[in-house]
Design a protein around this motif. Structure first.
Motif, mmCIF file in Angstrom:
data_model
loop_
_atom_site.group_PDB
_atom_site.id
_atom_site.type_symbol
_atom_site.label_atom_id
_atom_site.label_comp_id
_atom_site.label_asym_id
_atom_site.label_seq_id
_atom_site.Cartn_x
_atom_site.Cartn_y
_atom_site.Cartn_z
ATOM 1 N N LEU A 149 -2.327 9.239 -2.837
ATOM 2 C CA LEU A 149 -3.604 9.538 -2.176
ATOM 3 C C LEU A 149 -3.480 10.696 -1.194
ATOM 4 N N VAL A 150 -2.412 11.454 -1.296
ATOM 5 C CA VAL A 150 -2.092 12.486 -0.316
ATOM 6 C C VAL A 150 -3.193 13.539 -0.163
ATOM 7 N N ILE A 206 -9.139 9.821 3.615
ATOM 8 C CA ILE A 206 -9.318 8.376 3.709
ATOM 9 C C ILE A 206 -10.089 8.025 4.978
ATOM 10 N N ILE A 211 -2.220 3.080 6.301
ATOM 11 C CA ILE A 211 -3.267 3.843 5.622
ATOM 12 C C ILE A 211 -3.287 5.298 6.071
ATOM 13 N N TYR A 212 -3.015 5.511 7.354
ATOM 14 C CA TYR A 212 -3.049 6.843 7.968
ATOM 15 C C TYR A 212 -4.362 7.559 7.643
ATOM 16 N N PHE A 241 0.837 -1.201 0.000
ATOM 17 C CA PHE A 241 0.000 0.000 0.000
ATOM 18 C C PHE A 241 0.872 1.251 0.000
ATOM 19 N N SER A 242 0.537 2.177 -0.870
ATOM 20 C CA SER A 242 1.266 3.441 -0.925
ATOM 21 C C SER A 242 0.275 4.588 -0.819
ATOM 22 N N ARG A 243 0.527 5.469 0.126
ATOM 23 C CA ARG A 243 -0.366 6.609 0.332
ATOM 24 C C ARG A 243 0.073 7.818 -0.495
ATOM 25 N N LYS A 244 1.202 7.724 -1.154
ATOM 26 C CA LYS A 244 1.756 8.867 -1.886
ATOM 27 C C LYS A 244 0.782 9.460 -2.893
#
Length: 161
Positions: A13-14, A18, A101-102, A8-11
């Motif tokens: 989705l910044v 979420i 996920i943060y 999973f990459s949050r980059k």
């Protein structure tokens, strides 16, 4: 989309808000769909953490296994328009998922209001609010099972026809 948290990459989705929710989602029913739809309305992207078969099987005498295998449960959740991602949670602690996920909000059923939310200290640390959303009481697993039992023993229930 069914996602492995290790990848999973949050980059990308910044700029997305979420929303994260966890549960078994074993016998998918209207209350689940309504609850998840409410969760989605809280942000841009809904990530569902679904407890794995391995974890559900560790509960002991009360719950030995899920009715539906995790692959089927994940597929059903992933098919809902309100769900953007599904990931497996292998134990009672979903801290690893929260860190990956943060989320900007963590949703729980309003039934949890009077109980301890195991993830609360981590959620407070990352300033992620816990939102307690209502769940329809008439469509719980127990009421569904009671109706199924009646249908098997005496045929369809009139209001369902």
């Amino acid at each position: 989309m069914i996602v492995n948290l290790d990848k999973f990459s949050r980059k990308e989705l910044v700029h997305k808000k979420i929303i994260f929710v966890v549960g078994y989602f074993d016998v998918l029913q209207p209350s689940h769909v309504r609850f998840l739809t409410q969760c989605k309305k809280q942000g841009d992207l809904l990530v569902v953490g679904m407890y794995s078969d391995k974890y559900i099987g560790s509960f002991g005498p009360g719950m030995k296994s899920a009715v539906n295998r995790q692959e089927y449960r994940a597929e059903m959740l992933d098919s809902l328009a309100c769900v953007d991602m599904v990931t497996l949670i292998d134990g009672p602690d979903c801290s690893k998922a929260i860190r990956a996920i943060y989320p900007q909000a963590f949703c729980k059923s309003d039934r949890w209001k009077a109980m301890d939310v195991p993830e609360i200290s981590l959620l407070r640390k990352i300033r992620c609010p816990v939102l307690f959303l209502p769940v329809a009481k008439e469509h719980t697993l127990m009421t569904l099972m009671a109706r199924m039992s009646k249908a098997v023993t005496r045929g369809p229930i009139e209001e369902d026809l």
